[in-house]
Write an enzyme that holds these catalytic residues in place. Structure first.
Site, PDB file in Angstrom:
ATOM      1  N   THR A 122      39.832  46.646  43.498  1.00 29.03           N
ATOM      2  CA  THR A 122      40.845  45.678  43.916  1.00 29.03           C
ATOM      3  C   THR A 122      40.521  44.299  43.357  1.00 29.03           C
ATOM      4  O   THR A 122      39.397  43.810  43.507  1.00 29.03           O
ATOM      5  CB  THR A 122      40.896  45.612  45.456  1.00 29.03           C
ATOM      6  OG1 THR A 122      41.358  46.869  45.970  1.00 29.03           O
ATOM      7  CG2 THR A 122      41.822  44.502  45.931  1.00 29.03           C
ATOM      8  N   SER A 123      41.486  43.655  42.710  1.00 30.43           N
ATOM      9  CA  SER A 123      41.390  42.295  42.185  1.00 30.43           C
ATOM     10  C   SER A 123      40.211  42.155  41.228  1.00 30.43           C
ATOM     11  O   SER A 123      40.247  42.700  40.134  1.00 30.43           O
ATOM     12  CB  SER A 123      41.332  41.284  43.324  1.00 30.43           C
ATOM     13  OG  SER A 123      41.572  39.989  42.839  1.00 30.43           O
TER      14      SER A 123
END
Length: 347
Positions: free
Chosen positions: A144-145
């Protein structure tokens, strides 16, 4: 100056993530302190091993957001809980840098066996294969990210190690390349190149490599103001070029897997989900990831996944299917730009 600014920002931020409906895993997260091989930046290695293992044994490398940790990603996603059902292992890398952001910008990390965080994570994979009996042909990566950016890095720098990837709100491989951990032009979606130019950056990471590369699943929210939505289209250009398919969608499906999501497929090797009015970051869809990886019997619309793995345990009483997809969600938050802005941050 950058370090002082980063520390000041961190001290003013409370990184919070809430994931409704998260179920606790049976076993604890374990830190590996053994010599795992080359790990020049000292990325931490944490593992989750379910009590009953599948055969062959798959591995998911699950990479946290900036400001997060291996422990946070373990606690706040469903991968470990699903491992209890399906018998796969999970490795959670822990970023060593100030701000807990992964190195996605240096030439070292963007090069096969060049050093950087990517080499440490690659060593975690080879160590898991040698030590735990993980099947080398059943290794997958997601994040994530900042973790999504690192997922792109691992897929580009070490294509020989992974069969599939799932990327939640990231940027293209090498988009952040440069002397600083933060790249405003890339983050703001201002870097635009042709598919071939993006593809050449990936191919240059491992010169001479002609083997298989991981198939890619890409997620991005249209309202992302941290790593802007324009990066989504650039990722599609990059990976369709690398994997040799057209960047024109093969299929387009509305409201899949959730209302407001649009799913596009590119052959059987790239799937992209555009999430309408979703900011930073797109919720994790673990059950869809497992189907994409071939760990479960479900499939995405493109649907060439391997047969479900046979567990050495008795038949599990909990079954996760595509019709009952579990997702993890984070609250709407004001994002502060620090590191790669991978956390869910509120002032």
């Amino acid at each position: 100056m950058f370090r002082k600014s980063l520390l000041k920002s961190l001290s003013a931020i409370l990184a919070v993530i809430t994931f409704p409906g998260i179920q606790a895993a049976v076993n604890p997260l374990v830190q590996v302190t053994a010599n795992i091989g080359p790990n020049p930046t000292g990325v931490g290695m944490f593992t989750y091993t379910p009590s009953k293992l599948a055969s062959p044994l798959p591995l998911i490398v699950a990479i946290h957001y900036c400001g997060g940790s291996a422990q946070a990603y373990f606690t706040n996603t469903q991968y470990a809980t699903l491992a209890d059902t399906y018998g796969f292992m999970v490795v959670y890398p822990n970023a060593p840098a100030v701000g807990s952001c992964f190195d996605v910008s240096t030439n070292a990390t963007l090069t096969y066996n060049g050093g950087g965080d990517s080499q440490g994570i690659a060593s975690m994979v080879t160590y898991s294969i040698a030590t735990y009996g993980v099947s080398a042909s059943h290794v997958y990566v997601t994040g994530t990210s900042s973790g999504a950016m690192m997922t792109n890095v691992m897929s580009g720098s070490y294509p020989n190690l992974f069969q599939a990837a799932s990327i939640y709100s990231g940027v293209p491989f090498a988009c952040f390349a440069g002397p600083s951990a933060w790249n405003s032009a890339c983050a703001d979606g201002d870097i635009s190149m042709t598919a071939a130019q993006w593809g050449d950056l990936v191919r240059a990471a491992y010169p001479g490599y002609t083997g298989p590369r991981p198939k890619m699943m890409i997620w991005h929210g249209t309202n992302d103001t941290t790593l802007y939505y324009e990066n989504f289209g650039q990722e599609i250009l990059e990976w369709t070029n690398v994997l040799g398919v057209s960047s024109t969608p093969t299929t387009t499906t509305q409201n899949d897997p959730d209302p407001g999501y649009t799913m596009t497929t590119y052959g059987s090797v790239v799937v992209a989900y555009s999430a309408l009015n979703v900011g930073h970051t797109v919720p994790v869809h673990e059950a869809i990831d497992l189907a994409w990886f071939g760990i479960t019997g479900g499939s995405t619309t493109t649907g060439t996944t391997s047969n479900p793995l046979t567990s050495t345990s008795t038949t599990p009483t909990t079954i996760v299917t595509m019709s009952t997809t579990t997702t993890t969600t984070a609250p709407t938050a004001t994002q502060t730009h620090w590191g790669q802005c991978g956390g869910y941050a509120t002032l």
